[in-house]
Design a protein around this motif. Structure first.
Motif, PDB file in Angstrom:
ATOM      1  N   SER A 242       0.827  -1.200   0.000  1.00  0.00           N
ATOM      2  CA  SER A 242       0.000   0.000   0.000  1.00  0.00           C
ATOM      3  C   SER A 242       0.867   1.258   0.000  1.00  0.00           C
ATOM      4  N   THR A 243       0.239   2.409  -0.235  1.00  0.00           N
ATOM      5  CA  THR A 243       0.966   3.675  -0.285  1.00  0.00           C
ATOM      6  C   THR A 243       0.863   4.373   1.068  1.00  0.00           C
ATOM      7  N   ALA A 273      -1.925  16.388   1.595  1.00  0.00           N
ATOM      8  CA  ALA A 273      -1.815  16.223   0.141  1.00  0.00           C
ATOM      9  C   ALA A 273      -0.808  17.203  -0.451  1.00  0.00           C
ATOM     10  N   GLU A 274      -0.778  18.435   0.061  1.00  0.00           N
ATOM     11  CA  GLU A 274       0.172  19.429  -0.446  1.00  0.00           C
ATOM     12  C   GLU A 274       1.611  18.972  -0.231  1.00  0.00           C
ATOM     13  N   THR A 279       6.471  16.111  -3.139  1.00  0.00           N
ATOM     14  CA  THR A 279       7.555  15.126  -3.229  1.00  0.00           C
ATOM     15  C   THR A 279       7.126  13.885  -4.003  1.00  0.00           C
ATOM     16  N   ASP A 280       6.019  13.983  -4.737  1.00  0.00           N
ATOM     17  CA  ASP A 280       5.530  12.902  -5.609  1.00  0.00           C
ATOM     18  C   ASP A 280       5.238  11.614  -4.847  1.00  0.00           C
ATOM     19  N   GLU A 338       9.817   8.987   6.406  1.00  0.00           N
ATOM     20  CA  GLU A 338       9.529  10.264   5.780  1.00  0.00           C
ATOM     21  C   GLU A 338       8.023  10.459   5.583  1.00  0.00           C
ATOM     22  N   GLY A 339       7.304   9.388   5.254  1.00  0.00           N
ATOM     23  CA  GLY A 339       5.856   9.492   5.116  1.00  0.00           C
ATOM     24  C   GLY A 339       5.200   9.943   6.404  1.00  0.00           C
ATOM     25  N   HIS A 340       5.577   9.323   7.519  1.00  0.00           N
ATOM     26  CA  HIS A 340       5.001   9.711   8.810  1.00  0.00           C
ATOM     27  C   HIS A 340       5.469  11.108   9.225  1.00  0.00           C
ATOM     28  N   PHE A 341       6.703  11.447   8.883  1.00  0.00           N
ATOM     29  CA  PHE A 341       7.207  12.769   9.240  1.00  0.00           C
ATOM     30  C   PHE A 341       6.396  13.865   8.541  1.00  0.00           C
TER      31      PHE A 341
END
Length: 894
Positions: A242-243, A273-274, A279-280, A338-341
């Protein structure tokens, strides 16, 4: 001169803060490796956050408790030095504005944002991200960090489940290749049982937010309630394919969630979302993770006025440090961190940008509930005649959830009310020892969620449970009333109410621990009224009888020696009394039939401990009384063995027993009930149990045990051992998948009944290849599958109240039904069964409803000299289904 002095002071402050920033080490400088390149052991996590707290004037560390295995539970409070100096005023003023504490606010409110990571130990990226978030804020390394800290308080809980995460980390380090192996088949990507997702007792802490069963949750709730944050973000990981998921959440949303909370979900999602778009990074919203069941770290805060979020990063236990994914990029721990950050920064920024409305709507949430509750029912009556242990457990949950209760002010009045047990409108006469809960209180919306007879859902497809009403959980007599009933705590208009002080921390049979930090206590309501006070006094004296048979209150000395002590069976406390007596070496009797003695009536299951059965017991009276105090019962002293009515104490109808030696089978393949029973035995019943790994069962010597508990798993290899144990006189409790062992044995009564039922069902469902119901659209497959399952629906179970396993439970019970039922046994005991197709509350698909009607829930049969007890469903579901304690206690100790 004044202007120059101000500039010089400001320059000095800037230099001072710069020096502090230099003293704060990055995670890499402190730990010796870059964030996301290694999993951090739990002691190092604690060391680093304490380093930040010591080095930064903007961080304060609070240890709020310990895990079951003794690891510290702590948070960092991050804000400006000035805010931290006034943290107590900020915290208290917030509670006062919400109506959850007495007094006048002395400080302007600021948003309190709570970021919680790694409630599941096998979702470890959250803790690594927490360290990065903490350093970034403390060092001012984000463009708006200084502004944020000046205008809000941020609470960071880096690891809610340190025991589970440490299990994951140590196992991963042992299996890790060098360099880390990205092959999904590698050892490091496949951890064995037990799942590190869970805590010590194998509980999912993210399903304990409303019930507060586990020690970690209980301690966290006290700290949470002392702050009552305005935003709570719970950071998780999901499957490695998953993403990233962030709000808004999926349907169904519970109806008490306000329009502003819905709007704020969208605002936070837009912020995330922004950052992700820049960062794609891929993500999704409005799918999978709904906002309905109150057990979770997003819904429970929502029902407590906060903005509650679940944020899910793709990864989880299998991902390790680096994982090769089919047709996708290679996933690294650094990517997940990085996603959680970024999501953490989005949550904080949304609160900063919407702070004024965030605060005003939060306080309005509680004010509107207290002044004009939207729930249909305005009062709830809990009958004081209910089982004392169940009432105590219920009051514990109410207090932990800051729900106020009192005694009724007007009694003797018969009023129209919804009867939970009957599941229909009826009537109730209010009595002095009843407990009254008013919907006119700050926690009105949470009260609605926990007491609504049947939760209303906009969609039958839900992530977890669809029913949970507390009267069914505790199997107590309760009523919901549409009118507002006056309570003993009500006062005439214009006069100040009292009693909103910190909730009394009285032992209630649950595991409780006080906060170590002074001043951080849960807001609540002091118990008031005669009815409530009566519950506080349970078990504090030992009643006696004189030779005339008249009851004695225990206020005067009684020189007549006790022939026996007897306790009427009402519920779990009497079983705990038995357990304490057994542990002390007593022989204990159970009344199979009602009897009367010494002016008292004793129903089936009443506990009798006779001096004649325990002639070698020293300090007989003192030990009985000690067991009574520990279990909160009041024994009646009997001066002779002859009953006024019913069978005498020495008859075969008061069966004598010794404490059984109990073994519990655990290991891979066992159901969630394993951890629950383990917890029940050690922490609730307080009775010794030996855990045996299922893989070793066939080679284990079972001769020292009287009772074997099988909570699931494939036990075919141990079939002969188990059957020999039973035929030799042992007792077995078979639950969940363990029932298959006896169902497939054609010589058992269950096997015969199962074969007969299968044959009858086969006749009804002859194969028809042209059956158009098989034509299911791909996108509808999940919805069609739901027709054959129960999403945690509550069913009414009829009981044979004359059977020892049902003593103290009455003629009906309520069960969280999830599994297929048992066929009725022709020879044996059908102790509990379902005769209705429809549940009392919650969703069950139409196919499931048809299959569950006229099926067994509790049954037993004799095999050789022993007995097997079948439980189709977990009676102690997640350890919050407290009424199941009586069933389990009866089976174990009778």
């Amino acid at each position: 001169m004044m202007k120059r002095h101000s500039i010089a002071t400001l320059a000095g402050l800037i230099i001072s803060l710069s020096l502090f920033s230099q003293q704060i080490k990055t995670p890499e400088e402190f730990l010796g490796y870059a964030t996301g390149t290694q999993f951090t052991l739990q002691h190092a996590v604690t060391d680093y956050i304490m380093h930040i707290a010591e080095a930064s004037p903007s961080v304060q560390y609070i240890q709020y408790g310990e895990s079951w295995e003794g690891r510290p539970l702590g948070v960092c409070v991050v804000s400006s030095p000035g805010n931290l100096e006034q943290l107590e005023q900020i915290r208290l003023s917030n509670l006062q504005r919400a109506g959850l504490a007495e007094g006048t606010p002395q400080r302007a409110p600021v948003p309190i944002v709570w970021l919680a990571y790694t409630v599941h130990g096998s979702e470890p990226a959250g803790t690594e991200a927490a360290l990065k978030v903490l350093w970034t804020l403390a060092a001012g390394e984000w463009k708006d960090a200084d502004r944020w800290l000046e205008n809000m308080v941020i609470v960071i809980d880096p690891c809610q489940n340190p025991d589970g995460r440490e299990l994951f980390t140590t196992r991963y380090l042992r299996a890790q290749g060098w360099p880390p192996n990205s092959d999904p088949n590698a050892w490091e990507h496949n951890q064995p049982w037990p799942s590190a997702r869970l805590n010590h007792y194998l509980f999912d802490l993210n399903r304990d937010w409303s019930w507060h069963v586990q020690q970690e949750t209980q301690m966290r709730m006290k700290l949470y309630n002392s702050f009552m944050p305005h935003v709570h973000a719970d950071f998780h990981e999901m499957g490695s394919g998953s993403t990233y998921f962030f709000p808004p959440g999926a349907e169904p949303w519970h109806e008490v969630i306000t329009p502003w909370q819905r709007e704020y979900h969208a605002l936070t999602g837009q912020k995330a979302a922004e950052l992700f778009d820049a960062t794609d990074r891929l993500y999704f919203t409005k799918d999978n993770f709904d906002l309905f069941c109150p057990s979770f770290g997003d819904t429970w805060p929502l029902f407590n006025g906060a903005m509650g979020f679940t944020l899910e990063q793709g990864g989880g236990a299998q991902a390790g440090l680096v994982l090769k994914r089919l047709e996708r990029d290679t996933l690294t721990l650094a990517d997940r961190v990085e996603g959680h950050f970024l999501a953490s920064m989005a949550v904080i920024e949304a609160a900063a940008d919407n702070s004024d409305k965030l605060l005003s709507e939060f306080f309005q949430f509680f004010k509107s509930g207290a002044e004009k509750p939207s729930f249909k029912y305005k009062s709830f009556i809990i009958k004081g005649s209910a089982d004392a242990a169940s009432i105590r457990s219920l009051l514990h949950v109410l207090e932990s959830n800051q729900i106020r209760y009192s005694s009724p002010r007007v009694t003797g009045k018969k009023i129209t009310a919804y009867d939970y047990r009957a599941d229909r409108e009826g009537s109730v006469t209010v009595e002095e020892n009843d407990i009254l809960i008013s919907a006119f209180q700050p926690q009105s919306r949470l009260l609605q969620v926990l007491f609504e007879p049947d939760s209303k859902s906009s969609d039958s497809i839900s992530y977890d449970l669809t029913a949970w009403a507390l009267p069914y959980v505790y199997n107590i007599e309760a009523y919901a009333v549409e009118e507002r009933l006056p309570s003993a705590g009500d006062v005439p208009a214009g006069k100040k109410k009292s009693g909103n002080t910190a909730a009394e921390q009285k032992q209630t049979g649950e595991t409780t621990t006080n906060l170590k930090e002074p001043g951080y206590v849960a807001a609540g309501l002091k118990k008031t009224g005669k009815g409530v006070e009566a519950w506080k006094q349970q078990g504090e004296s030992v009643a006696s009888t004189d030779t005339s048979g008249k009851a004695n209150s225990g206020q005067r000395p009684d020189t007549v020696r006790a022939y026996a002590y007897a306790v009427p069976m009402t519920g779990f406390n009497e079983l705990k009394f038995m357990a304490h007596l057994y542990r002390a070496g007593f022989n204990v009797r159970s009344a199979m039939r009602p009897f009367a003695a010494a002016g008292r009536s004793f129903g089936r299951g009443s506990v009798v401990v006779a001096r004649g059965d325990n002639r070698s017991m020293t300090l007989f009276d003192e030990k009985v009384k000690a067991a009574a105090v520990a279990s909160e019962v009041t024994p009646v002293k009997l001066t002779g063995g002859m009953s006024a009515t019913g069978k005498d104490l020495g008859s075969d109808y008061t069966r004598v027993g010794q404490g059984p030696a109990i073994a519990l089978v655990g290991g891979e393949g066992t159901s969630q009930a394993f951890g629950e029973i383990w917890f029940f035995m050690e922490r609730e019943l307080e009775y010794p149990v030996t855990v045996i790994d299922g893989s070793r069962l066939k080679n284990s010597d079972l001769s020292d045990y009287d009772l074997l508990i099988l909570p699931g798993g494939n036990l075919k290899e141990s079939r002969e051992k188990i059957m020999a144990f039973i035929t030799g006189g042992g007792r077995v409790i078979a639950m969940d998948s363990a029932i298959a062992l006896f169902r497939e044995e054609k010589t058992t009564e269950l096997g015969k009944a199962w074969e007969l039922r299968q044959a009858e069902e086969k006749k009804k469902t002859e194969a028809n290849p042209a059956d158009t119901t098989r034509l299911v659209r791909y996108e509808d497959q999940r919805r069609v599958a739901a027709t054959g399952r129960s999403a945690g629906a509550i069913y009414r179970v009829k009981l044979d109240e004359t059977h020892p396993y049902a003593f103290g439970m009455g003629k009906e019970w309520f069960l969280m039904k999830r599994n297929e039922g048992l066929p009725y046994l022709e020879k044996g005991s059908n102790i509990g069964y379902i005769t209705d197709e429809d549940p009392v509350a919650g969703f069950a698909g139409y196919k499931f409803r048809k299959k569950v009607k006229n099926t067994g829930v509790i049954a037993s049969e004799n095999i050789g000299r022993g007995t097997v007890v079948y439980l189709s469903d977990d009676p102690y579901f997640r350890a919050y289904w407290k009424s199941g304690r009586v069933l389990l206690g009866n089976i174990l100790l009778r």
